[in-house]
Design a protein around this motif. Structure first.
Motif, mmCIF file in Angstrom:
data_model
loop_
_atom_site.group_PDB
_atom_site.id
_atom_site.type_symbol
_atom_site.label_atom_id
_atom_site.label_comp_id
_atom_site.label_asym_id
_atom_site.label_seq_id
_atom_site.Cartn_x
_atom_site.Cartn_y
_atom_site.Cartn_z
ATOM 1 N N ASN A 23 8.878 42.361 -33.766
ATOM 2 C CA ASN A 23 8.271 41.428 -34.703
ATOM 3 C C ASN A 23 8.093 40.024 -34.123
ATOM 4 O OD1 ASN A 23 6.954 41.274 -37.142
ATOM 5 N ND2 ASN A 23 8.732 40.448 -38.213
ATOM 6 N N LYS A 24 7.881 39.956 -32.797
ATOM 7 C CA LYS A 24 7.602 38.686 -32.123
ATOM 8 C C LYS A 24 6.102 38.615 -31.853
ATOM 9 C CE LYS A 24 12.057 38.394 -29.848
ATOM 10 N NZ LYS A 24 12.754 38.350 -28.567
ATOM 11 N N PRO A 25 5.509 37.426 -31.998
ATOM 12 C CA PRO A 25 4.066 37.321 -31.758
ATOM 13 C C PRO A 25 3.705 37.585 -30.290
ATOM 14 C CG PRO A 25 5.030 35.164 -32.178
ATOM 15 C CD PRO A 25 6.117 36.167 -32.387
ATOM 16 N N VAL A 26 2.549 38.195 -30.098
ATOM 17 C CA VAL A 26 2.053 38.503 -28.758
ATOM 18 C C VAL A 26 0.751 37.725 -28.544
ATOM 19 C CG1 VAL A 26 1.179 40.318 -27.229
ATOM 20 C CG2 VAL A 26 3.042 40.816 -28.829
ATOM 21 N N TYR A 27 0.715 36.952 -27.461
ATOM 22 C CA TYR A 27 -0.464 36.169 -27.113
ATOM 23 C C TYR A 27 -0.884 36.526 -25.690
ATOM 24 C CZ TYR A 27 1.222 33.376 -31.015
ATOM 25 O OH TYR A 27 1.671 32.972 -32.241
ATOM 26 N N LYS A 28 -2.180 36.557 -25.474
ATOM 27 C CA LYS A 28 -2.727 36.754 -24.132
ATOM 28 C C LYS A 28 -3.795 35.697 -23.917
ATOM 29 C CE LYS A 28 -1.790 41.680 -23.984
ATOM 30 N NZ LYS A 28 -2.327 43.018 -23.748
ATOM 31 N N SER A 29 -3.888 35.231 -22.671
ATOM 32 C CA SER A 29 -4.843 34.164 -22.400
ATOM 33 C C SER A 29 -5.874 34.588 -21.359
ATOM 34 C CB SER A 29 -4.117 32.907 -21.934
ATOM 35 O OG SER A 29 -3.499 33.131 -20.693
ATOM 36 N N LYS A 30 -6.989 33.906 -21.412
ATOM 37 C CA LYS A 30 -8.068 34.088 -20.438
ATOM 38 C C LYS A 30 -8.513 32.696 -20.016
ATOM 39 C CE LYS A 30 -11.492 36.051 -18.220
ATOM 40 N NZ LYS A 30 -11.274 36.537 -16.908
ATOM 41 N N THR A 31 -8.579 32.456 -18.716
ATOM 42 C CA THR A 31 -8.958 31.156 -18.187
ATOM 43 C C THR A 31 -10.326 31.245 -17.517
ATOM 44 O OG1 THR A 31 -6.633 30.615 -17.829
ATOM 45 C CG2 THR A 31 -8.260 29.280 -16.646
ATOM 46 N N TYR A 32 -11.173 30.283 -17.828
ATOM 47 C CA TYR A 32 -12.501 30.185 -17.244
ATOM 48 C C TYR A 32 -12.524 28.953 -16.347
ATOM 49 C CZ TYR A 32 -13.588 33.616 -20.759
ATOM 50 O OH TYR A 32 -13.585 34.755 -21.522
#
Length: 72
Positions: A23-32
């Motif tokens: 129940n922990k938030p999951v974040y993923k990033s994309k860099t341009y």
């Protein structure tokens, strides 16, 4: 006196992928990379929204990362 010269700009989009099994938030990033250095916040926001509309996940955060050279 020191001078700061803008070397490069990057746009980083962080997407919300929901929660994991703990129940922990999951974040993923994309860099341009190679963002136009003259782009203002409104232009970057519009670009981020256009890119985000192509993904199923919602944008959690939009960041601009600038690299500066500092010299005398």
């Amino acid at each position: 006196m020191a001078n700061a010269v803008l070397k490069a700009s990057r746009l980083r989009l962080i997407f919300d992928y929901g929660f994991d099994e703990d129940n922990k938030p999951v974040y993923k990033s994309k860099t341009y990379n190679n963002i136009r250095q003259e782009a203002d916040a409104d232009q970057l926001y519009q670009a981020a929204q256009a890119i985000g509309s192509l993904k199923a996940e919602a944008i959690w955060e939009i960041e601009r990362n600038d690299t500066l050279n500092i010299d005398e």
